[in-house]
Design a protein around this motif. Structure first.
Motif, PDB file in Angstrom:
ATOM      1  N   GLU A 136      22.350  -6.543  47.483  1.00 55.54           N
ATOM      2  CA  GLU A 136      21.831  -7.688  46.060  1.00 55.54           C
ATOM      3  C   GLU A 136      21.118  -8.672  46.462  1.00 55.54           C
ATOM      4  O   GLU A 136      19.920  -8.698  46.288  1.00 55.54           O
ATOM      5  CB  GLU A 136      22.796  -7.755  45.576  1.00 55.54           C
ATOM      6  CG  GLU A 136      22.041  -8.595  44.399  1.00 55.54           C
ATOM      7  CD  GLU A 136      23.613  -9.252  43.535  1.00 55.54           C
ATOM      8  OE1 GLU A 136      23.754 -10.177  42.388  1.00 55.54           O
ATOM      9  OE2 GLU A 136      24.871  -9.113  43.334  1.00 55.54           O
ATOM     10  N   GLU A 137      21.776  -9.614  47.119  1.00 52.74           N
ATOM     11  CA  GLU A 137      20.572 -10.862  48.046  1.00 52.74           C
ATOM     12  C   GLU A 137      19.485 -10.211  48.600  1.00 52.74           C
ATOM     13  O   GLU A 137      18.363 -10.638  48.686  1.00 52.74           O
ATOM     14  CB  GLU A 137      21.472 -11.430  48.875  1.00 52.74           C
ATOM     15  CG  GLU A 137      22.091 -12.171  48.564  1.00 52.74           C
ATOM     16  CD  GLU A 137      23.431 -11.884  47.636  1.00 52.74           C
ATOM     17  OE1 GLU A 137      23.951 -12.077  47.262  1.00 52.74           O
ATOM     18  OE2 GLU A 137      23.289 -10.575  48.571  1.00 52.74           O
ATOM     19  N   ASN A 169      16.557  -8.773  46.509  1.00 53.64           N
ATOM     20  CA  ASN A 169      15.484  -9.968  45.206  1.00 53.64           C
ATOM     21  C   ASN A 169      15.276 -11.086  46.580  1.00 53.64           C
ATOM     22  O   ASN A 169      14.856 -12.473  45.839  1.00 53.64           O
ATOM     23  CB  ASN A 169      16.976 -10.892  44.003  1.00 53.64           C
ATOM     24  CG  ASN A 169      17.480  -9.125  42.989  1.00 53.64           C
ATOM     25  OD1 ASN A 169      17.001  -8.932  42.948  1.00 53.64           O
ATOM     26  ND2 ASN A 169      19.013  -9.598  43.768  1.00 53.64           N
ATOM     27  N   THR A 179      25.601 -10.702  57.942  1.00 50.99           N
ATOM     28  CA  THR A 179      23.997 -10.116  57.358  1.00 50.99           C
ATOM     29  C   THR A 179      24.384  -9.050  57.650  1.00 50.99           C
ATOM     30  O   THR A 179      24.426  -8.419  58.332  1.00 50.99           O
ATOM     31  CB  THR A 179      23.134 -11.031  57.115  1.00 50.99           C
ATOM     32  OG1 THR A 179      21.934 -10.329  56.222  1.00 50.99           O
ATOM     33  CG2 THR A 179      22.934 -11.103  59.152  1.00 50.99           C
ATOM     34  N   ASP A 233      25.315 -12.433  52.427  1.00 52.71           N
ATOM     35  CA  ASP A 233      24.475 -11.332  51.487  1.00 52.71           C
ATOM     36  C   ASP A 233      25.784 -10.244  51.070  1.00 52.71           C
ATOM     37  O   ASP A 233      26.576  -9.853  52.176  1.00 52.71           O
ATOM     38  CB  ASP A 233      23.199 -10.297  51.994  1.00 52.71           C
ATOM     39  CG  ASP A 233      23.129 -10.436  53.264  1.00 52.71           C
ATOM     40  OD1 ASP A 233      23.679  -9.665  53.923  1.00 52.71           O
ATOM     41  OD2 ASP A 233      22.269 -11.270  54.004  1.00 52.71           O
ATOM     42  N   ASP A 272      16.696 -13.224  47.790  1.00 52.36           N
ATOM     43  CA  ASP A 272      17.415 -14.314  47.258  1.00 52.36           C
ATOM     44  C   ASP A 272      18.482 -15.040  48.798  1.00 52.36           C
ATOM     45  O   ASP A 272      19.631 -14.629  48.671  1.00 52.36           O
ATOM     46  CB  ASP A 272      18.335 -14.371  46.421  1.00 52.36           C
ATOM     47  CG  ASP A 272      19.735 -15.446  45.378  1.00 52.36           C
ATOM     48  OD1 ASP A 272      19.422 -16.814  46.179  1.00 52.36           O
ATOM     49  OD2 ASP A 272      20.179 -15.024  45.139  1.00 52.36           O
ATOM     50  N   LYS A 273      18.007 -16.067  49.299  1.00 51.95           N
ATOM     51  CA  LYS A 273      19.006 -16.604  50.223  1.00 51.95           C
ATOM     52  C   LYS A 273      19.832 -17.804  49.882  1.00 51.95           C
ATOM     53  O   LYS A 273      19.909 -18.459  51.189  1.00 51.95           O
ATOM     54  CB  LYS A 273      17.644 -17.238  51.482  1.00 51.95           C
ATOM     55  CG  LYS A 273      16.556 -16.193  51.696  1.00 51.95           C
ATOM     56  CD  LYS A 273      16.022 -16.671  53.526  1.00 51.95           C
ATOM     57  CE  LYS A 273      15.508 -15.250  53.676  1.00 51.95           C
ATOM     58  NZ  LYS A 273      13.980 -16.308  55.389  1.00 51.95           N
ATOM     59  N   SER A 274      19.643 -17.686  48.883  1.00 54.57           N
ATOM     60  CA  SER A 274      21.122 -19.389  48.536  1.00 54.57           C
ATOM     61  C   SER A 274      22.486 -19.365  48.574  1.00 54.57           C
ATOM     62  O   SER A 274      22.472 -20.193  49.307  1.00 54.57           O
ATOM     63  CB  SER A 274      20.612 -19.406  46.953  1.00 54.57           C
ATOM     64  OG  SER A 274      21.369 -18.209  46.384  1.00 54.57           O
ATOM     65  N   SER A 275      22.699 -18.124  49.137  1.00 56.07           N
ATOM     66  CA  SER A 275      23.777 -17.953  49.866  1.00 56.07           C
ATOM     67  C   SER A 275      23.813 -17.739  51.078  1.00 56.07           C
ATOM     68  O   SER A 275      24.154 -18.471  51.201  1.00 56.07           O
ATOM     69  CB  SER A 275      24.485 -16.561  49.648  1.00 56.07           C
ATOM     70  OG  SER A 275      24.758 -15.892  48.054  1.00 56.07           O
ATOM     71  N   LYS A 299      28.714 -20.238  48.396  1.00 55.43           N
ATOM     72  CA  LYS A 299      28.316 -20.794  46.671  1.00 55.43           C
ATOM     73  C   LYS A 299      28.743 -20.997  46.246  1.00 55.43           C
ATOM     74  O   LYS A 299      29.314 -22.824  45.799  1.00 55.43           O
ATOM     75  CB  LYS A 299      27.787 -19.683  46.136  1.00 55.43           C
ATOM     76  CG  LYS A 299      25.969 -19.586  46.806  1.00 55.43           C
ATOM     77  CD  LYS A 299      25.272 -18.890  46.358  1.00 55.43           C
ATOM     78  CE  LYS A 299      24.387 -19.357  45.214  1.00 55.43           C
ATOM     79  NZ  LYS A 299      23.542 -17.867  44.313  1.00 55.43           N
ATOM     80  N   TYR A 335      13.299  -9.794  52.445  1.00 52.52           N
ATOM     81  CA  TYR A 335      15.032 -10.362  53.087  1.00 52.52           C
ATOM     82  C   TYR A 335      14.953 -10.710  54.592  1.00 52.52           C
ATOM     83  O   TYR A 335      15.010  -9.381  54.362  1.00 52.52           O
ATOM     84  CB  TYR A 335      15.436 -10.213  51.836  1.00 52.52           C
ATOM     85  CG  TYR A 335      16.512 -10.581  52.328  1.00 52.52           C
ATOM     86  CD1 TYR A 335      17.277 -12.134  51.689  1.00 52.52           C
ATOM     87  CD2 TYR A 335      18.075 -10.232  53.452  1.00 52.52           C
ATOM     88  CE1 TYR A 335      18.444 -12.259  51.994  1.00 52.52           C
ATOM     89  CE2 TYR A 335      19.056 -11.208  52.847  1.00 52.52           C
ATOM     90  CZ  TYR A 335      19.597 -12.378  52.602  1.00 52.52           C
ATOM     91  OH  TYR A 335      20.806 -12.464  52.866  1.00 52.52           O
TER      92      TYR A 335
END
Length: 361
Positions: free
Chosen positions: A302-303, A306, A325, A298, A308-311, A277, A338
């Motif tokens: 943390e990801e 949450n 991962t 990830d 959160d797949k933005s990374s 990112k 996730y």
């Protein structure tokens, strides 16, 4: 009938085992998903709760585990990570202190392999010591066996940490330092237990070029077809350890592992940039020039916690060829949806930065 047969084959075997139209592209133009700390088994619940009561934040970061190396490769993962500790005399890590801190844990090292001299494989001394292959020798022998059972498999990238940092708290074993001699032993362990014919080394990529980086900038990576059945080892270290590994081996001549060398240096070929990112543009630029980049989807759970797949999205867009991962499968340690794979459910594809060029061939 043919359609049904084809469907069954695709379900039973990962696409990475078969020849694809991408076989003639070089290996810097593929993108794979692999695992982080691939050997890691879960900390026993009794010990985990004991440690969690003392530092819940730190323990949440290492609350994950992996299936065996062969099982991961059977899924189609294209990269692994193995951490090694030197143990010249053997026995240094045969009796982790964590076993004494909390009674009633399952037996450890029932085969006695930790008493043997040689590199050991685990995450953190005395705390996170359970591993699917306790010694580096056993890990390598498993990889060789799997490779022999799957001839023609796609190349497998293996990042390695040379662990020698002491814990900041008393009561923990102090690791042996990685000297030039120890690194030479690490190279030899790979050659002895896996074999030169199973490897792509810096010498193979450098070829006729004066430096390894020059070869990379001239796209002298092997084709996917030529790299079938091979492993590529990468030393994930900077500073003194990286310098020690390179010393006496300009452009990594004679070395087994690629180093995480900075672009602009003679040894540059594979570089680790774990924050896609933040470094999206920089990674794109380096990939287009010919370098292979490893990044992460990830970290520290943390990801995953949450969802959160933005990374991961940034990692794919960056073109980084290796995406790491801990969650190619959903966590069994906490509730989360996730899970990481490419959109077709696999872990291998043509690098998106080169896909258009491949389509126009």
């Amino acid at each position: 009938m043919k359609l049904i047969s084809g469907l069954l084959v695709s379900l039973l075997f990962p696409l990475s085992f078969f020849k694809t139209d991408a076989d003639d592209i070089t290996i810097n133009k593929i993108q794979v998903i692999g695992s982080h700390n691939s050997y890691k088994r879960a900390i026993d619940p009794k010990l985990f709760h004991f440690l969690q009561s003392r530092d819940s934040v730190a323990m949440s970061k290492i609350d994950y585990e992996h299936i065996g190396l062969s099982d991961q490769l059977n899924l189609g993962l294209g990269a692994l990570e193995i951490d090694v500790y030197a143990d010249a005399k053997g026995g240094k890590y045969a009796h982790p202190n964590g076993l004494s801190w909390v009674p009633g844990q399952p037996a450890y090292d029932t085969q006695g392999v930790m008493k043997e001299p040689g590199f050991k494989v685990f995450h953190i001394q005395d705390i996170d010591y359970r591993s699917n292959c306790l010694t580096f020798k056993l890990c390598l022998q498993e990889l060789k066996k799997w490779s022999d059972e799957h001839p023609g498999h796609n190349p497998i990238f293996i990042t390695m940490n040379a662990k020698d940092e002491a814990m900041k708290k008393p009561g923990f074993k102090v690791p042996e330092k990685f000297t030039s001699k120890v690194f030479a032993q690490l190279d030899q362990a790979i050659l002895d237990n896996l074999g030169r014919s199973y490897l792509i080394t810096p010498d193979d990529v450098r070829g006729k070029y004066k430096t390894l980086e020059t070869a990379v900038l001239h796209n002298n990576w092997p084709t996917l077809k030529a790299a079938k059945g091979k492993f590529i080892f990468i030393l994930d270290e900077k500073g003194t350890k990286r310098a020690t590994y390179i010393a006496g081996h300009p452009s990594l001549k004679g070395r087994v592992l690629f180093a995480d060398a900075m672009p602009g240096t003679p040894e540059a070929a594979i570089h680790i940039m774990n924050n896609a990112k933040k470094d999206l543009a920089a990674i794109k630029s380096l990939v287009k020039k010919g370098y292979i980049i490893r990044t992460r989807a990830d970290s520290d759970t943390e990801e995953a916690r949450n969802n959160d797949k933005s990374s991961f999205i940034a990692a794919q867009k960056s073109g980084a060829q290796i995406i790491s991962t801990d969650y190619y499968k959903k966590s069994t340690h906490f509730k989360s949806d996730y899970v990481i794979s490419f959109t077709d459910g696999t872990y291998f594809k043509t690098d998106p930065l080169f896909k258009t060029a491949m389509a126009n061939k």
